[in-house]
Write an enzyme that holds these catalytic residues in place. Structure first.
Site, short mmCIF file in Angstrom:
data_model
loop_
_atom_site.label_atom_id
_atom_site.label_comp_id
_atom_site.label_asym_id
_atom_site.label_seq_id
_atom_site.Cartn_x
_atom_site.Cartn_y
_atom_site.Cartn_z
N ASP A 88 0.94 -1.26 0.02
CA ASP A 88 -0.13 0.05 0.03
C ASP A 88 0.80 1.13 -0.03
O ASP A 88 2.16 1.06 0.30
CB ASP A 88 -0.95 -0.15 1.23
CG ASP A 88 -2.50 1.14 1.01
OD1 ASP A 88 -2.19 1.36 -0.21
OD2 ASP A 88 -3.12 0.68 1.85
N ASP A 123 -3.77 7.06 -3.48
CA ASP A 123 -5.02 7.67 -4.05
C ASP A 123 -5.55 8.58 -2.91
O ASP A 123 -5.04 8.64 -1.78
CB ASP A 123 -6.04 6.52 -3.97
CG ASP A 123 -5.78 5.62 -2.87
OD1 ASP A 123 -4.92 5.17 -2.34
OD2 ASP A 123 -6.97 5.21 -2.20
N CYS A 273 -12.99 -23.08 21.67
CA CYS A 273 -12.58 -23.01 20.15
C CYS A 273 -11.45 -24.21 20.06
O CYS A 273 -10.54 -24.42 20.82
CB CYS A 273 -11.90 -21.64 19.85
SG CYS A 273 -11.12 -21.50 18.24
N CYS A 275 -9.45 -24.42 17.23
CA CYS A 275 -8.50 -23.92 16.00
C CYS A 275 -7.09 -24.21 16.59
O CYS A 275 -6.86 -24.47 17.75
CB CYS A 275 -8.67 -22.37 15.61
SG CYS A 275 -7.74 -21.19 16.72
N CYS A 278 -5.70 -22.09 19.35
CA CYS A 278 -6.26 -22.34 21.00
C CYS A 278 -6.34 -23.73 21.31
O CYS A 278 -6.35 -23.64 22.61
CB CYS A 278 -7.96 -22.01 20.53
SG CYS A 278 -8.46 -20.31 20.24
#
Ligand code: GUN
Ligand code: ZN
Length: 650
Positions: A88, A123, A273, A275, A278
């Protein structure tokens, strides 16, 4: 170059070629802060499998040491990341902190010099509270800078950002002007404040107005969209790329991201969780960790949650249920539900991209489902293409089974049609469905809750009302055995039978190809061959020639060469035609697919999955097949399959 792999409406999967290989979309690019990397880029690649990241060239350039290293070693070595890196430009810093001290030309050159795969123009970030005048001026400056950057990009892909704040006219205008510039990726910018404030309806308007102006052959990136909650909706509307700094930002304030929303650690009652981040940890353990260690764990959880959702979205696009997924995800928060309802305003635009059929059934998830373009498609085609048989009476069945299939009514239909000149309709959530159209997508391939569901009934009534004004005999009767039979006795002479098979060939042909196709296919000696096991139509022969086959899965016809010749005589060019250039003709005659680069022109009314004729510039039939794109896509993509050819004409 961007190649389209699979489409469902505006949603798509694709492949973007970059200097560091091919990036498959939809893709999430985790944001890497070059000064403070919460999760090392190498781990993002090796462990998480992220094939692209985004970092900030302005931060690198503003730091003498990093700047030297990036220029000497190159960005990929400096970050130790072997795949696609997007950069960016500093625009976001101007949104956060005010003016930035860099010129567009310098930051674009710098991105190219350090080996960025996809660089971004400087931009102007158009803020939601800006006036239309101020925004319009910022769009002009952004366009000028993009033109300047396009001359400097070299081998780097360039991201030209669509700005325009919440002004839909300015967004569309900016997108149209961007499409004319030599740019490779189009981020939609200036949307971070909308997402932070949960202004998701505004976000929908911004995405759709931008999509309207953009060139469909370029990927669209939603700048700053990093919450898994919005991926499905944004992908549904045609966003191909996302980037996320949120995974780290949220982690610093102990917030876990899920597709259903965000959960703060202090509000959670436990860690439920599984995942990879975790797993093996307990809630107590996490609360007692040192802040830096906890942030690192939650950041990884957030990355897994985001990765998993992107994969889910990709699967939905491939399998044909992105609408169902987006509708379910939009129930995560009332502001998202408002955004989903906002789609109603855009349904004409969405309908242009709606396929003729899908592999998956349409599943009703709630009242918003009725705004899906499938419903509009059906009623548009039904009301414009269906010709009422010249019968004396129209018998309307109340839909009490939740299914319009005529087989459920076979007994009733036979009983009436043996004696009276009548034809039959069913009330459905799609509106009135003539009984002979009950096997086409999405009529048969859809599931609704109990028909007592008022929501869908009200809708059907409104459609029916509309219809009864059009029926030449304007007699509608609700099915109730005795009173219907009495009424028929009073009004009908005893006349012919309703021929279900002929009616089906006619109605499906008219719906699929246009009014007139059905009569043309039935003009002669017709034999309709049905499957012994299912009783469904398989093949249609006219004067001994096989002209059509019916697909069991969606109830539409595939064309045989003789059928295609009949359509060509019935409808003058360009209707239902894709014109290919001379170089492609020998290949297509051999049965090879039509690639975009060989398409000269195409009927503008062709829809995705429509059965079409491939012709040469003198309107000679070359092949028959299925459209995989609509006209503007066939003409703008440089690669990819425009028509899947079923049969070449030698
Ligand atoms: N990051 C988040 N939003 C924006 C934007 O509008 N422009 C640029 N260049 N980067 C962003
Ligand atoms: Zn987790």
């Amino acid at each position: 170059m961007f190649e389209l792999i699979r489409r469902d409406g505006l949603a798509r999967t694709g492949k973007l070629s970059t200097p560091h290989g091919i990036l498959e979309t939809p893709a999430l690019l985790p944001v890497v802060n070059p000064k403070l990397s919460t999760v090392p880029p190498r781990e993002l690649y090796d462990i998480f499998g992220f094939k692209a990241i985004i970092t900030n060239s302005y931060i690198i350039r503003s730091d003498e040491k990093l700047k030297e290293r990036a220029l000497n070693e190159g960005l990929h070595q400096m970050l130790d990341y072997p795949s696609v890196i997007m950069t960016d430009s500093g625009t976001f810093q101007s949104h956060m902190y005010g003016e930035v001290e860099v010129k567009n030309e310098d930051i674009v050159n710098f991105q190219r010099e350090i080996g960025s795969d996809i660089g971004t123009v400087l931009d102007i970030f158009t803020e939601p509270e800006w006036s239309e005048d101020k925004t319009s001026h910022a769009v002009d400056v952004t366009i000028d800078r993009t033109g300047e950057a396009a001359k400097l990009k070299g081998d780097m892909l360039l991201a030209g950002v669509v700005q325009g704040s919440i002004y839909q006219n300015l967004r569309e205008n900016c997108a149209k002007r961007m499409a004319l510039l030599d740019v490779d990726v189009h981020p939609i910018g200036g949307v971070v404040p909308l997402m932070e404030q949960y202004r998701f309806s505004d976000l929908v308007n911004v995405i759709i107005s931008s999509k309207k102006g953009l060139d469909p052959s370029r990927p669209v990136h939603l700048f700053g969209a990093g919450h898994p909650m919005v991926f499905a909706l944004a992908a549904l509307l045609g966003c191909d790329m996302f980037d996320s700094a949120s995974y780290a930002k949220f982690a610093r304030t102990d917030r876990f991201m899920f597709p259903e929303g965000t959960a703060g650690l202090q509000d959670m009652k436990g860690l439920h969780c599984n995942c990879p981040a975790c797993s093996g940890h307990s809630y107590d353990e996490i609360t007692k960790m040192k802040p830096a260690e906890r942030t690192a764990l939650i950041a990884r959880h957030n990355l897994w949650a985001s990765k998993c959702e992107i994969e889910r979205v990709k699967r939905a696009i491939l399998e044909g249920d992105i609408w169902e997924l987006a509708e379910r995800r939009c129930r995560a928060h009332p502001a998202l539900l408002s955004a989903l309802r906002t789609l109603e305003k855009h349904k004409d635009f969405l309908e242009q991209y709606e396929p003729l059929s899908r592999d998956n059934s349409l599943l009703y998830t709630g009242i918003e489902t009725l705004n899906r373009p499938s419903f509009l498609r059906y009623s548009k085609r039904f009301f414009s293409r269906y010709e009422y048989p010249a019968s004396e009476a129209l018998v309307v069945f109340e839909d009490s089974t939740g299914k319009p299939y005529h087989r459920y009514r076979e007994g009733e239909i036979n009983k009436i049609s043996e004696k009276y000149d009548a034809h039959f309709m069913v009330h459905t959530p799609f509106g009135p469905v003539p009984i002979e159209l009950d096997e086409i997508y999405p009529i048969a391939q859809s599931l609704f809750p109990d028909p007592e569901d008022m929501e869908t009934k009200e809708y059907s009534r409104a459609q029916m009302e509309h219809m009864s004004h059009k029926h030449p005999y304007a007699l509608t009767m609700m099915w109730d055995e005795n009173s219907t039979l009495d009424a028929l006795d009073m009004m009908c002479q005893e006349t012919p039978k309703f021929d279900m098979d002929r009616a089906r060939v006619k109605a499906v042909s008219d719906y699929q190809f246009g009014t007139g196709a059905g009569n043309a296919f039935l003009d002669g000696e017709v034999s309709i061959i049905k499957s012994k096991s299912t009783g469904k139509i398989r093949n249609v022969l006219l004067n001994g020639q096989h002209i059509l086959s019916m697909r069991a899965n969606d109830g539409f016809f595939t064309l045989r060469p003789e059928g295609a010749h009949i359509l060509m005589k019935t409808f003058p060019a360009p209707k239902l035609r894709v014109v290919v250039n001379d170089d492609a003709i020998p290949f297509n005659r051999e049965g090879k697919n039509v690639f975009c680069s060989f398409v000269e022109d195409c009927d503008k009314d062709i829809k995705l999955m429509d059965e079409i004729m491939v012709v040469d510039s003198s309107d000679n039939l070359i092949a028959i097949g299925r459209a995989m794109m609509i006209r503007e896509e066939m003409l703008s993509f440089q690669t990819g399959i425009a028509v899947k050819v079923r049969e070449g004409i030698k």
